[in-house]
Design a protein around this motif. Structure first.
Motif, PDB file in Angstrom:
ATOM      1  N   LEU A  56       1.555   2.350   1.891  1.00 51.02           N
ATOM      2  CA  LEU A  56       0.665   1.192   1.873  1.00 51.02           C
ATOM      3  C   LEU A  56       0.546   0.516   3.236  1.00 51.02           C
ATOM      4  O   LEU A  56      -0.228  -0.416   3.403  1.00 51.02           O
ATOM      5  N   GLY A  57       1.336   0.983   4.204  1.00 56.97           N
ATOM      6  CA  GLY A  57       1.281   0.407   5.539  1.00 56.97           C
ATOM      7  C   GLY A  57       1.903  -0.979   5.606  1.00 56.97           C
ATOM      8  O   GLY A  57       1.553  -1.775   6.487  1.00 56.97           O
ATOM      9  N   LEU A  58       2.814  -1.258   4.694  1.00 56.03           N
ATOM     10  CA  LEU A  58       3.469  -2.566   4.674  1.00 56.03           C
ATOM     11  C   LEU A  58       4.797  -2.487   5.407  1.00 56.03           C
ATOM     12  O   LEU A  58       5.506  -1.498   5.321  1.00 56.03           O
ATOM     13  N   ARG A  59       5.128  -3.535   6.109  1.00 57.80           N
ATOM     14  CA  ARG A  59       6.353  -3.554   6.897  1.00 57.80           C
ATOM     15  C   ARG A  59       7.440  -4.428   6.291  1.00 57.80           C
ATOM     16  O   ARG A  59       8.573  -4.402   6.729  1.00 57.80           O
ATOM     17  N   GLN A  60       7.071  -5.224   5.317  1.00 54.53           N
ATOM     18  CA  GLN A  60       8.000  -6.213   4.788  1.00 54.53           C
ATOM     19  C   GLN A  60       8.266  -5.970   3.304  1.00 54.53           C
ATOM     20  O   GLN A  60       7.338  -5.789   2.531  1.00 54.53           O
ATOM     21  N   ASN A  61       9.523  -5.993   2.955  1.00 54.87           N
ATOM     22  CA  ASN A  61       9.934  -5.843   1.562  1.00 54.87           C
ATOM     23  C   ASN A  61      10.956  -6.941   1.284  1.00 54.87           C
ATOM     24  O   ASN A  61      11.962  -6.993   1.984  1.00 54.87           O
ATOM     25  N   PRO A  62      10.725  -7.874   0.399  1.00 53.09           N
ATOM     26  CA  PRO A  62       9.623  -7.932  -0.551  1.00 53.09           C
ATOM     27  C   PRO A  62       8.302  -8.334   0.111  1.00 53.09           C
ATOM     28  O   PRO A  62       8.285  -8.839   1.233  1.00 53.09           O
ATOM     29  N   CYS A  63       7.230  -8.103  -0.638  1.00 50.63           N
ATOM     30  CA  CYS A  63       5.895  -8.450  -0.165  1.00 50.63           C
ATOM     31  C   CYS A  63       5.163  -9.205  -1.267  1.00 50.63           C
ATOM     32  O   CYS A  63       5.632  -9.284  -2.401  1.00 50.63           O
ATOM     33  N   THR A  98      -5.681   3.661  -7.930  1.00 48.95           N
ATOM     34  CA  THR A  98      -6.518   3.301  -6.789  1.00 48.95           C
ATOM     35  C   THR A  98      -6.359   4.377  -5.729  1.00 48.95           C
ATOM     36  O   THR A  98      -5.623   5.351  -5.927  1.00 48.95           O
ATOM     37  N   THR A  99      -7.034   4.207  -4.634  1.00 51.76           N
ATOM     38  CA  THR A  99      -6.796   5.048  -3.472  1.00 51.76           C
ATOM     39  C   THR A  99      -6.371   4.138  -2.331  1.00 51.76           C
ATOM     40  O   THR A  99      -6.756   2.972  -2.271  1.00 51.76           O
ATOM     41  N   VAL A 100      -5.551   4.688  -1.463  1.00 52.05           N
ATOM     42  CA  VAL A 100      -5.078   3.950  -0.294  1.00 52.05           C
ATOM     43  C   VAL A 100      -5.262   4.828   0.930  1.00 52.05           C
ATOM     44  O   VAL A 100      -5.304   6.050   0.830  1.00 52.05           O
ATOM     45  N   ARG A 101      -5.380   4.188   2.079  1.00 51.97           N
ATOM     46  CA  ARG A 101      -5.504   4.919   3.330  1.00 51.97           C
ATOM     47  C   ARG A 101      -4.135   4.929   3.995  1.00 51.97           C
ATOM     48  O   ARG A 101      -3.583   3.877   4.288  1.00 51.97           O
ATOM     49  N   GLY A 102      -3.601   6.117   4.202  1.00 54.36           N
ATOM     50  CA  GLY A 102      -2.279   6.271   4.806  1.00 54.36           C
ATOM     51  C   GLY A 102      -2.266   5.928   6.280  1.00 54.36           C
ATOM     52  O   GLY A 102      -3.312   5.683   6.896  1.00 54.36           O
ATOM     53  N   SER A 103      -1.091   5.951   6.864  1.00 56.08           N
ATOM     54  CA  SER A 103      -0.917   5.572   8.270  1.00 56.08           C
ATOM     55  C   SER A 103      -1.684   6.492   9.215  1.00 56.08           C
ATOM     56  O   SER A 103      -2.030   6.102  10.319  1.00 56.08           O
ATOM     57  N   ARG A 104      -1.959   7.719   8.797  1.00 55.78           N
ATOM     58  CA  ARG A 104      -2.718   8.666   9.629  1.00 55.78           C
ATOM     59  C   ARG A 104      -4.193   8.718   9.248  1.00 55.78           C
ATOM     60  O   ARG A 104      -4.908   9.623   9.659  1.00 55.78           O
ATOM     61  N   GLY A 105      -4.619   7.780   8.402  1.00 53.02           N
ATOM     62  CA  GLY A 105      -6.015   7.699   8.003  1.00 53.02           C
ATOM     63  C   GLY A 105      -6.378   8.523   6.787  1.00 53.02           C
ATOM     64  O   GLY A 105      -7.516   8.482   6.335  1.00 53.02           O
ATOM     65  N   GLN A 106      -5.433   9.288   6.241  1.00 53.72           N
ATOM     66  CA  GLN A 106      -5.734  10.101   5.076  1.00 53.72           C
ATOM     67  C   GLN A 106      -5.842   9.220   3.824  1.00 53.72           C
ATOM     68  O   GLN A 106      -5.173   8.225   3.703  1.00 53.72           O
ATOM     69  N   ILE A 107      -6.728   9.619   2.924  1.00 59.88           N
ATOM     70  CA  ILE A 107      -6.905   8.883   1.668  1.00 59.88           C
ATOM     71  C   ILE A 107      -6.005   9.528   0.622  1.00 59.88           C
ATOM     72  O   ILE A 107      -6.028  10.746   0.456  1.00 59.88           O
ATOM     73  N   SER A 108      -5.229   8.703  -0.072  1.00 63.31           N
ATOM     74  CA  SER A 108      -4.294   9.194  -1.085  1.00 63.31           C
ATOM     75  C   SER A 108      -4.453   8.409  -2.373  1.00 63.31           C
ATOM     76  O   SER A 108      -4.615   7.190  -2.339  1.00 63.31           O
ATOM     77  N   PRO A 109      -4.402   9.095  -3.514  1.00 58.46           N
ATOM     78  CA  PRO A 109      -4.400   8.365  -4.784  1.00 58.46           C
ATOM     79  C   PRO A 109      -3.041   7.714  -4.996  1.00 58.46           C
ATOM     80  O   PRO A 109      -2.022   8.201  -4.508  1.00 58.46           O
ATOM     81  N   LEU A 110      -3.036   6.612  -5.702  1.00 55.42           N
ATOM     82  CA  LEU A 110      -1.809   5.904  -6.049  1.00 55.42           C
ATOM     83  C   LEU A 110      -1.937   5.429  -7.489  1.00 55.42           C
ATOM     84  O   LEU A 110      -2.938   4.808  -7.847  1.00 55.42           O
TER      85      LEU A 110
END
Length: 139
Positions: A56-63, A98-110
């Motif tokens: 998800l490209g998130l850096r903080q846990n919890p979010c 949903t779909t998300v865009r990964g850190s390398r720009g690839q689209i992935s289902p989630l």
């Protein structure tokens, strides 16, 4: 793509362990990486697995919920927000995709499968479940 759901779709049902097990079994049979998550309803904070956080490209846990929604496909956000609002109104079993865009720009289902267990007054409780990442292997 799983027959469970297509991107942008989801479901909310009264809390039912059998519903949750059936949805979870579908993702396990598809060979997805499955990571648990949880959310404290009172604070609105989500704790995610390391791979999901990275995807998800998130850096903080919890979010927070806004962090999660921003990571999801823009067109899916209203459906997902509606599902989460319903799940925090009464104890429920729910799922969405949903779909998300990964850190390398690839689209992935989630895929997300969860349960909400709430106090009588609804201000306190827990959302918990799993995120499933197709094609990522078993966890």
């Amino acid at each position: 793509m799983l027959t469970l759901m297509t991107p942008g779709s989801g479901a909310v049902k009264p809390l039912n362990p059998e519903t949750h097990k059936a949805w979870t079994r579908s993702i396990a049979e598809a060979g997805c990486l499955v990571e648990p998550w949880r959310c404290d309803v009172a604070s609105g904070t989500f704790v995610l697995g390391a791979r999901t956080l990275l995807l998800l490209g998130l850096r903080q846990n919890p979010c927070g919920i806004i962090d999660l929604l921003r990571a999801y496909d823009k067109g899916d956000r209203p459906t997902i927000l509606s599902i989460l609002e319903q799940a925090t109104a009464s104890s429920s079993s729910f799922c969405f995709s949903t779909t998300v865009r990964g850190s390398r720009g690839q689209i992935s289902p989630l895929y997300c499968i969860g349960n909400s267990t709430l106090s009588e007054h609804g201000a306190e409780g827990l959302l918990e479940g799993v995120f499933a990442l197709p094609g990522a292997g078993r966890h």
